[in-house]
Structures are given as C-alpha cells and as structure tokens.
Scaffold this motif. Structure first.
Motif, PDB file in Angstrom:
ATOM      1  N   PHE A   1      39.513  75.312  41.908  1.00 15.14           N
ATOM      2  CA  PHE A   1      38.083  75.349  41.621  1.00 15.14           C
ATOM      3  C   PHE A   1      37.824  76.411  40.567  1.00 15.14           C
ATOM      4  CE2 PHE A   1      33.779  77.023  42.287  1.00 15.14           C
ATOM      5  CZ  PHE A   1      33.063  75.861  42.043  1.00 15.14           C
ATOM      6  N   SER A   2      37.216  75.998  39.473  1.00 18.11           N
ATOM      7  CA  SER A   2      36.809  76.901  38.413  1.00 18.11           C
ATOM      8  C   SER A   2      35.374  76.521  38.078  1.00 18.11           C
ATOM      9  CB  SER A   2      37.735  76.745  37.208  1.00 18.11           C
ATOM     10  OG  SER A   2      37.339  77.609  36.169  1.00 18.11           O
ATOM     11  N   SER A   3      34.457  77.363  38.474  1.00 17.72           N
ATOM     12  CA  SER A   3      33.038  77.041  38.392  1.00 17.72           C
ATOM     13  C   SER A   3      32.658  76.443  37.045  1.00 17.72           C
ATOM     14  CB  SER A   3      32.236  78.316  38.628  1.00 17.72           C
ATOM     15  OG  SER A   3      30.872  78.027  38.719  1.00 17.72           O
ATOM     16  N   PRO A   4      31.967  75.353  37.015  1.00 15.51           N
ATOM     17  CA  PRO A   4      31.287  74.641  38.097  1.00 15.51           C
ATOM     18  C   PRO A   4      32.060  73.431  38.595  1.00 15.51           C
ATOM     19  CG  PRO A   4      30.406  73.858  36.033  1.00 15.51           C
ATOM     20  CD  PRO A   4      31.497  74.864  35.715  1.00 15.51           C
ATOM     21  N   GLN A   5      33.321  73.242  38.187  1.00 18.94           N
ATOM     22  CA  GLN A   5      34.050  72.026  38.551  1.00 18.94           C
ATOM     23  C   GLN A   5      35.400  72.326  39.174  1.00 18.94           C
ATOM     24  OE1 GLN A   5      34.406  69.847  34.896  1.00 18.94           O
ATOM     25  NE2 GLN A   5      32.359  68.997  35.060  1.00 18.94           N
ATOM     26  N   TYR A   6      35.934  71.291  39.830  1.00 18.36           N
ATOM     27  CA  TYR A   6      37.299  71.320  40.305  1.00 18.36           C
ATOM     28  C   TYR A   6      38.188  70.773  39.195  1.00 18.36           C
ATOM     29  CZ  TYR A   6      35.514  72.122  44.992  1.00 18.36           C
ATOM     30  OH  TYR A   6      34.899  72.663  46.077  1.00 18.36           O
TER      31      TYR A   6
END
Length: 96
Positions: free
Chosen positions: A59-64
């Motif tokens: 997870f790396s904001s805002p997506q996986y």
C-alpha cells in the motif's frame, strides 16, 4: 505440544512477507496499481502464469500496488520486464 496446522501456515506466510520487506537493495517491477481487490486478482493471475516469480501487494497512498521481485541486478529485472510487458503493458521498473 498440540497446535493447529493453520497456525504453521500463517507463520510461514508471515516469514515470507518479512523476508520480502527486508530486501531493499534490489529492483522490483510494478505490474499494477489500484484497489485492494483488483490488486489481489492481478497478483493471483500473475502467479498462475509466472510461478517462478515472487510477487507482493504494497500500500502506497492512495493506492495498492503489485510488485514483482526483488531482482538483484537491473539487467535481470529488465529481462523479466521485457518478458511480461506483452501481458502487463503498464509495468515499470522501480528501485524502492
């Protein structure tokens, strides 16, 4: 000592996750980014076709994101990227 076989399975998964997180000195290939559900589906599809390659969801904001690797050398990572580029055209080489 009597323990559930499920416990050993979960422990092995935890070891696998920890070992992939500890390796930061290599290259990875990002094959997909999106929702958690979509990433799980992409990773499962990838593992069915490329059994010899390891993958993980991060997870790396805002997506996986779905990462493949690690690869110790850029040359090895680029070779793998070329191999999977037809099926995963948005793939890109990264060095986390």
């Amino acid at each position: 000592m009597n323990q559930s076989p499920k416990f050993e399975e979960l422990l092995n998964e935890k070891r696998k996750v920890n070992s992939t997180l500890a390796i930061n000195d290599g290259y990875k290939i990002q094959i997909f980014s999106g929702s958690s559900t979509d990433c799980k589906k992409q990773l499962n599809d990838f593992k069915k076709e490329y059994k010899e390659l390891d993958g993980t969801i991060v997870f790396s904001s805002p997506q996986y994101k779905v990462y493949i690797g690690p690869f110790r050398s850029r040359l090895h990572a680029e070779g793998t990227l070329n191999k999977i580029k037809d099926k995963y055209p948005t793939s890109l080489l990264i060095k986390p």
